[in-house]
Design a protein around this motif. Structure first.
Motif, mmCIF file in Angstrom:
data_model
loop_
_atom_site.group_PDB
_atom_site.id
_atom_site.type_symbol
_atom_site.label_atom_id
_atom_site.label_comp_id
_atom_site.label_asym_id
_atom_site.label_seq_id
_atom_site.Cartn_x
_atom_site.Cartn_y
_atom_site.Cartn_z
ATOM 1 N N VAL A 137 0.840 -1.205 0.000
ATOM 2 C CA VAL A 137 0.000 0.000 0.000
ATOM 3 C C VAL A 137 0.868 1.245 0.000
ATOM 4 O O VAL A 137 2.000 1.230 0.477
ATOM 5 N N PRO A 138 0.359 2.358 -0.505
ATOM 6 C CA PRO A 138 1.094 3.615 -0.413
ATOM 7 C C PRO A 138 1.351 3.981 1.045
ATOM 8 O O PRO A 138 0.533 3.706 1.924
ATOM 9 N N ALA A 139 2.495 4.607 1.293
ATOM 10 C CA ALA A 139 2.896 4.931 2.667
ATOM 11 C C ALA A 139 1.875 5.801 3.377
ATOM 12 O O ALA A 139 1.634 5.649 4.574
ATOM 13 N N CYS A 140 1.232 6.718 2.664
ATOM 14 C CA CYS A 140 0.297 7.632 3.334
ATOM 15 C C CYS A 140 -0.915 6.897 3.890
ATOM 16 O O CYS A 140 -1.515 7.343 4.872
ATOM 17 N N THR A 141 -1.298 5.769 3.299
ATOM 18 C CA THR A 141 -2.463 5.062 3.822
ATOM 19 C C THR A 141 -2.139 4.356 5.139
ATOM 20 O O THR A 141 -3.014 4.161 5.972
ATOM 21 N N LYS A 142 -0.855 4.007 5.327
ATOM 22 C CA LYS A 142 -0.472 3.385 6.600
ATOM 23 C C LYS A 142 -0.568 4.397 7.737
ATOM 24 O O LYS A 142 -0.725 4.043 8.897
ATOM 25 N N ALA A 143 -0.443 5.675 7.392
ATOM 26 C CA ALA A 143 -0.496 6.730 8.405
ATOM 27 C C ALA A 143 -1.860 7.405 8.441
ATOM 28 O O ALA A 143 -2.018 8.454 9.040
ATOM 29 N N GLY A 144 -2.862 6.808 7.772
ATOM 30 C CA GLY A 144 -4.210 7.365 7.816
ATOM 31 C C GLY A 144 -4.450 8.502 6.849
ATOM 32 O O GLY A 144 -5.389 9.276 7.010
ATOM 33 N N GLY A 145 -3.597 8.630 5.840
ATOM 34 C CA GLY A 145 -3.802 9.679 4.849
ATOM 35 C C GLY A 145 -3.505 11.065 5.358
ATOM 36 O O GLY A 145 -4.102 12.048 4.928
ATOM 37 N N ASP A 146 -2.563 11.162 6.337
ATOM 38 C CA ASP A 146 -2.309 12.464 6.971
ATOM 39 C C ASP A 146 -1.460 13.400 6.126
ATOM 40 O O ASP A 146 -1.616 14.608 6.167
ATOM 41 N N LYS A 147 -0.518 12.827 5.344
ATOM 42 C CA LYS A 147 0.329 13.649 4.489
ATOM 43 C C LYS A 147 1.024 12.726 3.487
ATOM 44 O O LYS A 147 0.944 11.501 3.595
ATOM 45 N N CYS A 148 1.719 13.316 2.538
ATOM 46 C CA CYS A 148 2.452 12.534 1.549
ATOM 47 C C CYS A 148 3.817 12.135 2.102
ATOM 48 O O CYS A 148 4.508 12.953 2.716
ATOM 49 N N TYR A 149 4.183 10.867 1.885
ATOM 50 C CA TYR A 149 5.504 10.378 2.278
ATOM 51 C C TYR A 149 6.382 10.121 1.049
ATOM 52 O O TYR A 149 7.400 9.458 1.133
#
Ligand code: SF4
Length: 208
Positions: free
Chosen positions: A160-172
């Motif tokens: 999954v894209p990194a931002c989805t692991k963080a809840g969509g808080d920002k772009c990684y």
């Protein structure tokens, strides 16, 4: 936000411009503009929240892949939103598959960008920042996250894209196979192949 500045700069860049206080007024205008025409929609939470497909469909030949109509690249009129617009007169979109941005660049003779006031940024760099750090992670979360706060992949074999692991808080700035950020397109004016490229600004928050 400075709507007068935005209007002046969009006109300077050659865009048409309309402002509506509400989504229903904007939808009524678009129903009038598209009546009897061949119309295609880009993927857009803004259009979804406006219920625009159902409003236009009785009066026009409307196609939207979100409604199972298939994607149409070469309609007479293309309607989509933007990830950000700048008061300095630019439209910014990030895309993964490319279909949404490609139809804004070539094909349809008329393109409408339909945006809520939440999409406004003061200048081009902050518009890009908004597209990368607000719109894209929220769209990635919509596609690959879930509402319980855990990253969930549509296909368990795909990272999954990194931002989805963080809840969509920002772009990684990930390079995941499912990254939805493959191109950033900045419209600085209507394309030379277009007869009209119009920003429809609505005085409400719509989409991401
Ligand atoms: S982390 Fe990846 S998918 Fe998410 S916004 Fe950034 S580049 Fe796009």
């Amino acid at each position: 936000m400075d709507l007068m500045r935005l209007q002046k700069n969009f006109a300077l860049h050659g865009f048409s411009y309309r402002y509506f206080e509400t989504r229903s007024e904007a939808a009524a205008y678009l129903a009038q503009q598209t009546a009897g025409k061949f119309v295609s929609f880009g993927g857009s939470m803004t259009l979804d929240e406006m219920n625009l497909y159902d409003i236009l469909k009785p009066h026009a030949d409307v196609h939207w892949h979100w409604k199972g109509d298939g994607y149409v690249q070469d309609a007479e009129i293309y309607i989509t939103s933007a990830n950000a617009i700048s008061e300095t007169g630019e439209v910014v979109n990030i895309d993964g598959a490319g279909n949404r941005v490609s139809a804004t660049l070539y094909g349809p003779k008329q393109v409408f960008f339909v945006c809520g006031i939440n999409k406004i940024a003061p200048d081009l760099s902050s518009a890009i920042e908004r597209a990368q750090n607000i719109a894209a992670p929220k769209n990635a979360w919509r596609l690959f996250g879930n509402t319980d706060g855990d990253a969930v992949c549509v296909n368990a074999d795909d990272p999954v894209p990194a931002c989805t692991k963080a809840g969509g808080d920002k772009c990684y700035h990930c390079t995941a196979p499912n990254s939805i950020c493959r191109a950033i397109v900045i419209h600085q004016g209507p394309m030379r192949s277009q007869e009209r490229c119009e920003l429809i600004l609505i005085g409400e928050d719509l989409g991401y």
